[in-house]
Scaffold this motif. Structure first.
Motif, PDB file in Angstrom:
ATOM      1  N   ASN A   2     -21.144  22.419   7.865  1.00  0.00           N
ATOM      2  CA  ASN A   2     -21.036  23.595   7.011  1.00  0.00           C
ATOM      3  C   ASN A   2     -19.680  24.281   7.222  1.00  0.00           C
ATOM      4  N   ILE A   3     -19.444  25.379   6.485  1.00  0.00           N
ATOM      5  CA  ILE A   3     -18.142  26.057   6.547  1.00  0.00           C
ATOM      6  C   ILE A   3     -17.821  26.521   7.960  1.00  0.00           C
ATOM      7  N   LYS A   4     -18.779  27.144   8.608  1.00  0.00           N
ATOM      8  CA  LYS A   4     -18.551  27.661   9.974  1.00  0.00           C
ATOM      9  C   LYS A   4     -18.211  26.536  10.943  1.00  0.00           C
ATOM     10  N   GLU A   5     -18.926  25.430  10.853  1.00  0.00           N
ATOM     11  CA  GLU A   5     -18.667  24.295  11.749  1.00  0.00           C
ATOM     12  C   GLU A   5     -17.275  23.710  11.497  1.00  0.00           C
ATOM     13  N   MET A   6     -16.899  23.612  10.225  1.00  0.00           N
ATOM     14  CA  MET A   6     -15.567  23.088   9.901  1.00  0.00           C
ATOM     15  C   MET A   6     -14.481  24.032  10.400  1.00  0.00           C
ATOM     16  N   GLN A   7     -14.692  25.322  10.219  1.00  0.00           N
ATOM     17  CA  GLN A   7     -13.725  26.302  10.713  1.00  0.00           C
ATOM     18  C   GLN A   7     -13.595  26.232  12.232  1.00  0.00           C
ATOM     19  N   ASP A   8     -14.720  26.097  12.921  1.00  0.00           N
ATOM     20  CA  ASP A   8     -14.683  26.017  14.386  1.00  0.00           C
ATOM     21  C   ASP A   8     -13.898  24.795  14.855  1.00  0.00           C
ATOM     22  N   GLU A   9     -14.069  23.667  14.161  1.00  0.00           N
ATOM     23  CA  GLU A   9     -13.328  22.458  14.517  1.00  0.00           C
ATOM     24  C   GLU A   9     -11.832  22.630  14.273  1.00  0.00           C
ATOM     25  N   ILE A  10     -11.488  23.262  13.155  1.00  0.00           N
ATOM     26  CA  ILE A  10     -10.077  23.525  12.861  1.00  0.00           C
ATOM     27  C   ILE A  10      -9.464  24.408  13.952  1.00  0.00           C
ATOM     28  N   MET A  11     -10.168  25.446  14.331  1.00  0.00           N
ATOM     29  CA  MET A  11      -9.671  26.360  15.361  1.00  0.00           C
ATOM     30  C   MET A  11      -9.494  25.650  16.702  1.00  0.00           C
ATOM     31  N   ARG A  12     -10.439  24.792  17.025  1.00  0.00           N
ATOM     32  CA  ARG A  12     -10.381  24.078  18.306  1.00  0.00           C
ATOM     33  C   ARG A  12      -9.224  23.086  18.327  1.00  0.00           C
TER      34      ARG A  12
END
Length: 304
Positions: A2-12
């Protein structure tokens, strides 16, 4: 994912790979949330030059990524969606500007930053929407050829009447969709709202505004104003961003058609693929091109 999971991966991963993400104000909010910096195109290029990271991802359009490269030639600059261009920047090329210079000898060429790097190599001074009036006032030259946006140019011309400013036919296809009828309709629906517009809008629209200025100028004005309602005359994503930032105020789009389709091309998925897999396009410019184009930008910085 989902959006949150994708954002978290980008941030990491951007931290692991030492990547800086730049997002133009017209990008969607899910991209804003993973960006290191958000703003207007030239401001982002300046941020990139100051940032410690050696890899930049420019979430915007091609001329913006090229400007980042111009100010940070030693850095790797990615455009995550290679097809994201700027129709206004494409309205004038090197050959056309060369012909215009020949036709207008003695005129100093002032180029809006929304131009290609190739056009900047043949320009004398570069300007942004927020700096154009100040820079033109500070220029010693009187005869000026302003390219490519005649709407922004006419806005500058009105405020700097002491200069002889010649305009060419060109402009932003997104902002010129906004009409006086749109203003009348929006004002009738929201009589207490202030009208804030970008000077890329038609002259007759800008003249009706309570405030005209750059995208960040519009956002700053809305944030600091005591007013509670605003009609926004620039790319409609700004309405959404302002609503999120100031839920106690109300924001209305001046026109449902004020949408930049090129800006909308870049998705969170494009940013993810660029960060994770290096997808997108790495911007390359020759040393000679960068040196020539930098002269117009250096002149802009020198003049204010």
């Amino acid at each position: 994912m989902n959006i949150k999971e994708m954002q978290d991966e980008i941030m990491r991963i951007k931290k692991e790979k030492d990547i800086c993400i730049l997002a133009h104000a017209y990008q969607s909010h899910d991209i804003w949330e993973v960006a290191d910096y958000v703003g207007d195109s030239f401001g982002l290029a300046q941020r990139a030059a100051e940032a410690p990271q050696k890899t930049m991802i420019m979430c915007g359009v091609r001329f913006m990524a090229e400007t980042v490269k111009l100010l940070s030639p030693e850095k790797t600059v990615y455009l995550p969606e290679p097809d994201a261009g700027c129709p206004m920047a494409d309205q004038i090329d090197y050959d056309l500007l060369a012909a215009l210079r020949e036709k207008n000898p003695g005129y100093t060429v002032v180029a809006y930053v929304n131009t290609t790097t190739e056009v900047k190599t043949l320009s004398d001074v570069c300007v942004t929407s927020s700096s154009a009036v100040k820079i033109v006032k500070n220029m010693p030259e009187k005869d000026i050829l302003f390219i490519p946006d005649c709407n922004l140019g006419s806005w500058v011309k009105k405020q700097v009447p002491e200069k002889n400013i010649k305009l060419v036919s060109g402009g932003c296809p997104t902002h010129v969709r906004v009409t006086v009828k749109d203003v009348e309709k929006a004002k009738a629906a929201h009589p207490n709202a202030l009208l804030l517009v970008h000077p890329e809008c038609l002259k007759e629209v800008t003249e009706l505004a309570d405030y005209a200025g750059s995208t960040t100028g519009i956002m700053d004005y809305a944030a600091k104003s005591d007013a509670k309602e605003f009609i926004i005359g620039t790319e409609n994503s700004i309405v959404s961003h302002l609503q999120l930032a100031h839920p106690e105020k109300r924001f209305y789009a001046l026109s449902k058609d004020c949408v930049c389709h090129n800006m909308k091309m870049t998705t969170l998925g494009d940013v993810y693929n660029c960060v994770v897999n290096g997808e997108g396009e790495s911007i390359t410019l020759t040393e000679e091109t960068m040196q020539k184009a930098r002269k117009s930008i250096d002149a802009m910085l020198r003049l204010g």
